[in-house]
Design an enzyme around this catalytic site. Structure first.
Site, short mmCIF file in Angstrom:
data_model
loop_
_atom_site.label_atom_id
_atom_site.label_comp_id
_atom_site.label_asym_id
_atom_site.label_seq_id
_atom_site.Cartn_x
_atom_site.Cartn_y
_atom_site.Cartn_z
N ASP A 241 -3.20 4.90 -0.69
CA ASP A 241 -3.99 3.73 -0.29
C ASP A 241 -4.29 3.76 1.21
OD1 ASP A 241 -3.98 2.52 -2.84
OD2 ASP A 241 -2.05 1.53 -2.44
N ALA B 206 0.85 -1.20 0.00
CA ALA B 206 0.00 0.00 0.00
C ALA B 206 0.88 1.25 0.00
CB ALA B 206 -0.90 0.00 1.22
N ASP B 207 0.51 2.21 -0.84
CA ASP B 207 1.23 3.48 -0.81
C ASP B 207 0.49 4.44 0.12
OD1 ASP B 207 -0.97 4.51 -2.24
OD2 ASP B 207 0.08 4.44 -4.16
N SER B 208 0.99 5.65 0.26
CA SER B 208 0.39 6.59 1.21
C SER B 208 -1.05 6.93 0.85
CB SER B 208 1.24 7.86 1.32
OG SER B 208 1.39 8.45 0.04
#
Length: 82
Positions: A41, A37-39
């Site tokens: 997400d 997950a990125d920021s």
């Protein structure tokens, strides 16, 4: 709401958002490492937690939520009492 009920709801959110089978969700599941997950997400996930559980999660607290277990514990401690 019991810890298991909270866990089940969090797992359902993850299943929808990250296309992961609920049976693979554990308390140790790390959003960044395991789900990649990125920021963005994570921000969207936190917003969904807030909507689902009716608890506001300040940004500085959201940054501390790294695993499913962290999310469940936070919600259990901060969910509005009914």
């Amino acid at each position: 709401m019991t810890e298991q009920e909270i866990f089940d709801k969090v797992a359902a959110i993850l299943e929808d958002r990250f296309d992961i089978d609920k049976s693979k969700v554990t308390n140790d599941l790390n959003f960044k490492n395991d789900l990649e997950a990125d920021s963005i997400d994570i921000v969207e996930f936190v917003i969904e937690l807030e909507d689902t559980f009716g608890a506001e999660i300040p940004d500085e607290e959201a940054e501390k939520i790294k695993t499913v277990g962290d999310a469940v514990s936070y919600i259990q401690e901060h969910m509005p009492k009914k």
